[in-house]
Design a protein around this motif. Structure first.
Motif, PDB file in Angstrom:
ATOM      1  N   ALA A 190      -3.950  -2.421  14.771  1.00  0.00           N
ATOM      2  CA  ALA A 190      -3.699  -2.575  13.339  1.00  0.00           C
ATOM      3  C   ALA A 190      -4.263  -1.387  12.556  1.00  0.00           C
ATOM      4  O   ALA A 190      -3.648  -0.904  11.598  1.00  0.00           O
ATOM      5  N   TYR A 191      -5.440  -0.922  12.981  1.00  0.00           N
ATOM      6  CA  TYR A 191      -6.073   0.221  12.312  1.00  0.00           C
ATOM      7  C   TYR A 191      -5.214   1.477  12.482  1.00  0.00           C
ATOM      8  O   TYR A 191      -4.954   2.209  11.519  1.00  0.00           O
ATOM      9  N   GLY A 192      -4.759   1.714  13.718  1.00  0.00           N
ATOM     10  CA  GLY A 192      -3.895   2.860  13.955  1.00  0.00           C
ATOM     11  C   GLY A 192      -2.605   2.764  13.161  1.00  0.00           C
ATOM     12  O   GLY A 192      -2.116   3.768  12.622  1.00  0.00           O
ATOM     13  N   ALA A 193      -2.055   1.560  13.067  1.00  0.00           N
ATOM     14  CA  ALA A 193      -0.821   1.363  12.309  1.00  0.00           C
ATOM     15  C   ALA A 193      -1.038   1.669  10.831  1.00  0.00           C
ATOM     16  O   ALA A 193      -0.187   2.288  10.170  1.00  0.00           O
ATOM     17  N   ALA A 194      -2.203   1.236  10.295  1.00  0.00           N
ATOM     18  CA  ALA A 194      -2.498   1.505   8.880  1.00  0.00           C
ATOM     19  C   ALA A 194      -2.652   2.992   8.621  1.00  0.00           C
ATOM     20  O   ALA A 194      -2.190   3.520   7.599  1.00  0.00           O
ATOM     21  N   ILE A 195      -3.304   3.686   9.553  1.00  0.00           N
ATOM     22  CA  ILE A 195      -3.462   5.142   9.402  1.00  0.00           C
ATOM     23  C   ILE A 195      -2.100   5.834   9.428  1.00  0.00           C
ATOM     24  O   ILE A 195      -1.805   6.701   8.596  1.00  0.00           O
ATOM     25  N   LEU A 196      -1.253   5.423  10.349  1.00  0.00           N
ATOM     26  CA  LEU A 196       0.081   6.020  10.468  1.00  0.00           C
ATOM     27  C   LEU A 196       0.968   5.652   9.282  1.00  0.00           C
ATOM     28  O   LEU A 196       1.894   6.387   8.943  1.00  0.00           O
ATOM     29  N   ALA A 197       0.678   4.512   8.639  1.00  0.00           N
ATOM     30  CA  ALA A 197       1.441   4.113   7.460  1.00  0.00           C
ATOM     31  C   ALA A 197       1.286   5.139   6.346  1.00  0.00           C
ATOM     32  O   ALA A 197       2.194   5.348   5.539  1.00  0.00           O
ATOM     33  N   GLY A 198       0.119   5.783   6.304  1.00  0.00           N
ATOM     34  CA  GLY A 198      -0.128   6.796   5.277  1.00  0.00           C
ATOM     35  C   GLY A 198       0.682   8.058   5.466  1.00  0.00           C
ATOM     36  O   GLY A 198       0.702   8.927   4.585  1.00  0.00           O
ATOM     37  N   LYS A 199       1.373   8.175   6.593  1.00  0.00           N
ATOM     38  CA  LYS A 199       2.129   9.387   6.892  1.00  0.00           C
ATOM     39  C   LYS A 199       3.637   9.192   6.739  1.00  0.00           C
ATOM     40  O   LYS A 199       4.420  10.104   7.039  1.00  0.00           O
ATOM     41  N   ILE A 200       4.058   8.006   6.304  1.00  0.00           N
ATOM     42  CA  ILE A 200       5.476   7.779   6.122  1.00  0.00           C
ATOM     43  C   ILE A 200       5.832   7.807   4.636  1.00  0.00           C
ATOM     44  O   ILE A 200       4.994   7.575   3.767  1.00  0.00           O
ATOM     45  N   GLU A 201       7.073   8.073   4.357  1.00  0.00           N
ATOM     46  CA  GLU A 201       7.538   8.101   2.974  1.00  0.00           C
ATOM     47  C   GLU A 201       8.072   6.733   2.601  1.00  0.00           C
ATOM     48  O   GLU A 201       8.762   6.088   3.386  1.00  0.00           O
ATOM     49  N   LYS A 202       7.706   6.281   1.410  1.00  0.00           N
ATOM     50  CA  LYS A 202       8.130   4.952   0.959  1.00  0.00           C
ATOM     51  C   LYS A 202       9.616   4.966   0.650  1.00  0.00           C
ATOM     52  O   LYS A 202      10.110   5.877   0.005  1.00  0.00           O
ATOM     53  N   ASP A 204     -10.304   3.347  -1.448  1.00  0.00           N
ATOM     54  CA  ASP A 204     -11.628   3.808  -1.024  1.00  0.00           C
ATOM     55  C   ASP A 204     -11.648   4.270   0.437  1.00  0.00           C
ATOM     56  O   ASP A 204     -12.687   4.676   0.955  1.00  0.00           O
ATOM     57  N   ASP A 205     -10.476   4.180   1.108  1.00  0.00           N
ATOM     58  CA  ASP A 205     -10.333   4.605   2.513  1.00  0.00           C
ATOM     59  C   ASP A 205     -11.149   3.768   3.493  1.00  0.00           C
ATOM     60  O   ASP A 205     -11.346   4.189   4.642  1.00  0.00           O
ATOM     61  N   ARG A 206     -11.626   2.618   3.073  1.00  0.00           N
ATOM     62  CA  ARG A 206     -12.380   1.744   3.964  1.00  0.00           C
ATOM     63  C   ARG A 206     -11.445   0.690   4.557  1.00  0.00           C
ATOM     64  O   ARG A 206     -10.770  -0.032   3.821  1.00  0.00           O
ATOM     65  N   PRO A 207     -11.384   0.586   5.890  1.00  0.00           N
ATOM     66  CA  PRO A 207     -10.518  -0.425   6.501  1.00  0.00           C
ATOM     67  C   PRO A 207     -11.099  -1.826   6.367  1.00  0.00           C
ATOM     68  O   PRO A 207     -12.308  -2.029   6.504  1.00  0.00           O
ATOM     69  N   ARG A 208     -10.246  -2.773   6.063  1.00  0.00           N
ATOM     70  CA  ARG A 208     -10.638  -4.177   6.004  1.00  0.00           C
ATOM     71  C   ARG A 208      -9.765  -4.939   6.992  1.00  0.00           C
ATOM     72  O   ARG A 208      -8.539  -4.772   7.001  1.00  0.00           O
ATOM     73  N   PHE A 209     -10.403  -5.780   7.794  1.00  0.00           N
ATOM     74  CA  PHE A 209      -9.700  -6.419   8.898  1.00  0.00           C
ATOM     75  C   PHE A 209      -9.590  -7.936   8.722  1.00  0.00           C
ATOM     76  O   PHE A 209     -10.441  -8.578   8.120  1.00  0.00           O
TER      77      PHE A 209
END
Length: 254
Positions: free
Chosen positions: A242-254, A21-26
């Motif tokens: 943590a939020y920035g890290a999660a956003i950047l996680a979406g740009k890496i290949e598994k 849902d693209d909503r961050p949870r902390f």
């Protein structure tokens, strides 16, 4: 795809989970004495929440980032705090002031990327640890220290060295100076140290606070006066890394 950012700081560890849902949870928890143990606790907590770590993309950042052995990638806190702060600031170019437990960072962000930064020296003055030490010396919690500071007129306290500053506080206590004046002096000295750091670099029109003091309006007001521009506290600013890290996680290949 679930994206996870884990920011293991010197004092607190923050986690951000972004689901479909693209909503961050902390989530936040104390780092404790061993970052590897903390990373294990975070993993267990994520699994209890039903997060599939095998399919998720995970980025670790912060002081203890190398301890997160199950992360797909580790990224410096400057990059992650810059991206997270940028998103929290409404995706506008900005200056980010991050007051952490062991260090203070100033980051200039343009188009979502950190283009310049500066960190304080090795001394704890101007950091969360400095505030914690002074609060303990006065027999107060950090929250109570700020409450007292708002009622007092600041008296001079060294912003150069924690050891010297603590000696000054002890002397003031021995003289019977009002607690609110000492508290105000402590917070003012931290603000002065932070502003001195910021002024060594170009400062954007928009300034925001991340880190442990991100939601403190009184501290933001002090910084605003000393910088002669509005500094905005971010309610969830402590999770910026943590939020920035999660956003950047979406740009890496598994």
């Amino acid at each position: 795809m679930t994206r996870i950012g884990i920011d293991i700081g010197s004092t607190a560890s923050k986690v951000c989970v972004i689901g479909e849902d693209d909503r961050p949870r902390f989530e936040v928890l104390p780092t404790g004495w061993n970052s590897k143990i903390t990373a294990g606790i975070i993993k267990e907590n994520l699994e209890k929440l039903g997060v599939d770590l095998e399919s998720a993309k995970i980025v670790a950042t912060g002081y203890g980032r190398i301890s997160v052995e199950y992360a797909d990638k580790v990224i410096t806190e400057i990059t992650c705090h810059g991206r997270g702060g940028y998103e929290m600031a409404g995706q506008e170019d900005c200056s980010i002031i991050d007051v952490g437990g062991q260090d203070t960072k100033y980051i200039l962000v343009q188009d979502g990327r950190a283009v310049d930064f500066l960190m304080n020296d090795k001394c704890a003055a101007g950091t969360g640890k400095f505030i914690e030490v002074m609060a303990n010396r006065l027999g107060l919690t950090i929250e109570e220290l700020f409450e007292e500071a708002q009622r007092g007129k600041p008296i001079p306290i060294s912003s150069i060295c924690t050891v010297f500053a603590e000696s000054e506080v002890i002397n003031y206590m021995g003289e019977g100076r009002p607690k609110e004046e000492i508290a105000a002096g402590v917070i003012d000295s931290v603000a002065t140290k932070v502003v001195t750091l910021c002024q060594k670099k170009a400062i954007a029109d928009k300034c925001v606070i991340t880190g442990g003091l991100s939601g403190n309006e009184y501290f933001a007001e002090l910084l605003s006066k000393k910088l002669d521009r509005t500094v905005t506290p971010l309610p969830n600013g402590r999770y910026a890394g943590a939020y920035g890290a999660a956003i950047l996680a979406g740009k890496i290949e598994k």
